[in-house]
Design a protein around this motif. Structure first.
Motif, PDB file in Angstrom:
ATOM      1  N   VAL A 163       0.839  -1.193   0.000  1.00 30.77           N
ATOM      2  CA  VAL A 163       0.000   0.000   0.000  1.00 30.77           C
ATOM      3  C   VAL A 163       0.879   1.250   0.000  1.00 30.77           C
ATOM      4  O   VAL A 163       1.716   1.428   0.887  1.00 30.77           O
ATOM      5  N   TYR A 164       0.682   2.091  -0.989  1.00 32.39           N
ATOM      6  CA  TYR A 164       1.393   3.361  -1.117  1.00 32.39           C
ATOM      7  C   TYR A 164       0.387   4.497  -1.004  1.00 32.39           C
ATOM      8  O   TYR A 164      -0.773   4.344  -1.357  1.00 32.39           O
ATOM      9  N   GLY A 165       0.860   5.653  -0.530  1.00 34.10           N
ATOM     10  CA  GLY A 165      -0.002   6.815  -0.458  1.00 34.10           C
ATOM     11  C   GLY A 165      -0.956   6.804   0.723  1.00 34.10           C
ATOM     12  O   GLY A 165      -1.981   7.489   0.700  1.00 34.10           O
ATOM     13  N   ALA A 166      -0.617   6.052   1.786  1.00 38.36           N
ATOM     14  CA  ALA A 166      -1.497   5.969   2.958  1.00 38.36           C
ATOM     15  C   ALA A 166      -0.801   6.460   4.228  1.00 38.36           C
ATOM     16  O   ALA A 166      -1.330   6.291   5.315  1.00 38.36           O
ATOM     17  N   LEU A 167       0.388   7.041   4.086  1.00 37.85           N
ATOM     18  CA  LEU A 167       1.111   7.616   5.220  1.00 37.85           C
ATOM     19  C   LEU A 167       1.324   9.097   4.958  1.00 37.85           C
ATOM     20  O   LEU A 167       1.461   9.525   3.820  1.00 37.85           O
ATOM     21  N   GLY A 168       1.408   9.874   6.022  1.00 40.03           N
ATOM     22  CA  GLY A 168       1.596  11.313   5.866  1.00 40.03           C
ATOM     23  C   GLY A 168       0.264  12.009   5.701  1.00 40.03           C
ATOM     24  O   GLY A 168      -0.799  11.388   5.657  1.00 40.03           O
ATOM     25  N   GLY A 169       0.305  13.309   5.630  1.00 35.20           N
ATOM     26  CA  GLY A 169      -0.946  14.057   5.534  1.00 35.20           C
ATOM     27  C   GLY A 169      -1.629  14.110   6.888  1.00 35.20           C
ATOM     28  O   GLY A 169      -0.986  14.279   7.919  1.00 35.20           O
ATOM     29  N   ARG A 170      -2.933  13.907   6.906  1.00 34.54           N
ATOM     30  CA  ARG A 170      -3.697  13.979   8.148  1.00 34.54           C
ATOM     31  C   ARG A 170      -3.264  12.889   9.118  1.00 34.54           C
ATOM     32  O   ARG A 170      -3.217  11.712   8.767  1.00 34.54           O
ATOM     33  N   VAL A 171      -2.980  13.279  10.355  1.00 31.80           N
ATOM     34  CA  VAL A 171      -2.494  12.316  11.341  1.00 31.80           C
ATOM     35  C   VAL A 171      -3.575  11.302  11.705  1.00 31.80           C
ATOM     36  O   VAL A 171      -3.276  10.135  11.954  1.00 31.80           O
ATOM     37  N   ASP A 172      -4.853  11.698  11.719  1.00 28.72           N
ATOM     38  CA  ASP A 172      -5.911  10.739  12.042  1.00 28.72           C
ATOM     39  C   ASP A 172      -6.000   9.649  10.982  1.00 28.72           C
ATOM     40  O   ASP A 172      -6.155   8.463  11.292  1.00 28.72           O
ATOM     41  N   MET A 173      -5.867  10.032   9.716  1.00 28.18           N
ATOM     42  CA  MET A 173      -5.903   9.040   8.637  1.00 28.18           C
ATOM     43  C   MET A 173      -4.682   8.135   8.691  1.00 28.18           C
ATOM     44  O   MET A 173      -4.783   6.929   8.476  1.00 28.18           O
ATOM     45  N   THR A 174      -3.520   8.715   9.005  1.00 24.47           N
ATOM     46  CA  THR A 174      -2.307   7.903   9.097  1.00 24.47           C
ATOM     47  C   THR A 174      -2.447   6.863  10.208  1.00 24.47           C
ATOM     48  O   THR A 174      -2.156   5.681  10.003  1.00 24.47           O
ATOM     49  N   PHE A 175      -2.912   7.291  11.388  1.00 23.86           N
ATOM     50  CA  PHE A 175      -3.102   6.332  12.486  1.00 23.86           C
ATOM     51  C   PHE A 175      -4.136   5.276  12.119  1.00 23.86           C
ATOM     52  O   PHE A 175      -3.953   4.088  12.410  1.00 23.86           O
ATOM     53  N   ALA A 176      -5.219   5.684  11.481  1.00 22.98           N
ATOM     54  CA  ALA A 176      -6.239   4.723  11.073  1.00 22.98           C
ATOM     55  C   ALA A 176      -5.660   3.708  10.085  1.00 22.98           C
ATOM     56  O   ALA A 176      -5.932   2.503  10.184  1.00 22.98           O
ATOM     57  N   ASN A 177      -4.843   4.187   9.140  1.00 23.56           N
ATOM     58  CA  ASN A 177      -4.253   3.281   8.153  1.00 23.56           C
ATOM     59  C   ASN A 177      -3.267   2.317   8.792  1.00 23.56           C
ATOM     60  O   ASN A 177      -3.208   1.137   8.425  1.00 23.56           O
ATOM     61  N   VAL A 178      -2.485   2.794   9.761  1.00 25.16           N
ATOM     62  CA  VAL A 178      -1.584   1.894  10.495  1.00 25.16           C
ATOM     63  C   VAL A 178      -2.413   0.861  11.259  1.00 25.16           C
ATOM     64  O   VAL A 178      -2.080  -0.325  11.290  1.00 25.16           O
ATOM     65  N   GLY A 179      -3.516   1.292  11.857  1.00 23.05           N
ATOM     66  CA  GLY A 179      -4.381   0.363  12.580  1.00 23.05           C
ATOM     67  C   GLY A 179      -4.948  -0.734  11.696  1.00 23.05           C
ATOM     68  O   GLY A 179      -5.195  -1.856  12.164  1.00 23.05           O
ATOM     69  N   LEU A 180      -5.140  -0.457  10.417  1.00 25.66           N
ATOM     70  CA  LEU A 180      -5.671  -1.464   9.494  1.00 25.66           C
ATOM     71  C   LEU A 180      -4.727  -2.648   9.319  1.00 25.66           C
ATOM     72  O   LEU A 180      -5.157  -3.735   8.914  1.00 25.66           O
ATOM     73  N   LEU A 181      -3.436  -2.455   9.630  1.00 27.77           N
ATOM     74  CA  LEU A 181      -2.482  -3.561   9.512  1.00 27.77           C
ATOM     75  C   LEU A 181      -2.915  -4.769  10.351  1.00 27.77           C
ATOM     76  O   LEU A 181      -2.644  -5.909   9.986  1.00 27.77           O
TER      77      LEU A 181
END
Length: 195
Positions: free
Chosen positions: A87-105
């Motif tokens: 998955v590319y393009g899912a880190l950086g930017g809004r911190v809430d989205m970044t944490f949510a994307n890490v949580g999806l792991l």
């Protein structure tokens, strides 16, 4: 099956691999795939971050929904038989989205997050060989709590309990070409981060 998923982070996205078995463009991430000349198998999203007209065959979703566009893409990848999801393009930017994307792991085994100078994946109980990357730190974050061993690194640990409220396992370095992580109990995030 190795599936490439490209989302729409406002941060720079590193070079994309070209050997995926299946490619999913997520909303504005579709533009990056177009720019790179990579053929896309499926495009999904609510298209709030894509400038232009999505392809007619795109899977469109409402902007008000209980899952993110990335979650939709990940489930689609699982339905396609994914064994690895880069998955590319899912880190950086809004911190809430970044944490949510890490949580999806945690929910999607085989998912690996790639950003500029960083790679993150989830380690469940078992052993993992991690190849040395020059100019990178090797960090481990317990997912709440974990018991881990780390060999082949500057700061080894042997069956050591670690907790998310401490930073003991951040900024380690390889002492050999391969580091060996063993997760005895719990789960941990593995982060390869450019110095």
């Amino acid at each position: 099956m190795n599936i490439l998923i490209v989302a729409a982070s406002p941060e720079p996205i590193p070079d994309l691999p070209r050997d995926a078995d299946f490619v999913i463009g997520v909303d504005g991430g579709y533009q990056r795939l177009l720019d790179e000349g990579i053929d896309v198998d499926v495009v999904v999203g609510d298209f709030d971050s894509f400038v232009g007209t999505p392809p007619e065959e795109a899977l469109r979703y409402p902007s008000e929904k209980d899952v993110t566009d990335l979650e939709i893409a990940l489930q689609l990848a699982i339905d396609q038989g994914a064994t690895q999801m880069d998955v590319y393009g899912a880190l950086g930017g809004r911190v809430d989205m970044t944490f949510a994307n890490v949580g999806l792991l945690e929910s999607y085994p085989g998912m690996v997050l790639h950003g500029t100078g960083q790679t993150i994946f989830f380690a469940r109980p078992g052993s993992y060989e991690i190849k040395k990357l020059d100019e990178h730190y090797l960090s481990f974050m317990p997912w709440k709590t974990a018991t881990i061993s780390i060999d082949g690194v500057k700061y080894p640990l042997e069956r050591h309990p670690v907790h998310s409220a401490q930073a003991l396992t951040i900024s380690n370095e390889w002492s050999e070409e391969l580091a060996l992580l063993t997760v005895h109990e719990g789960m941990a995030l593995v982060m390869l981060v450019k110095k």
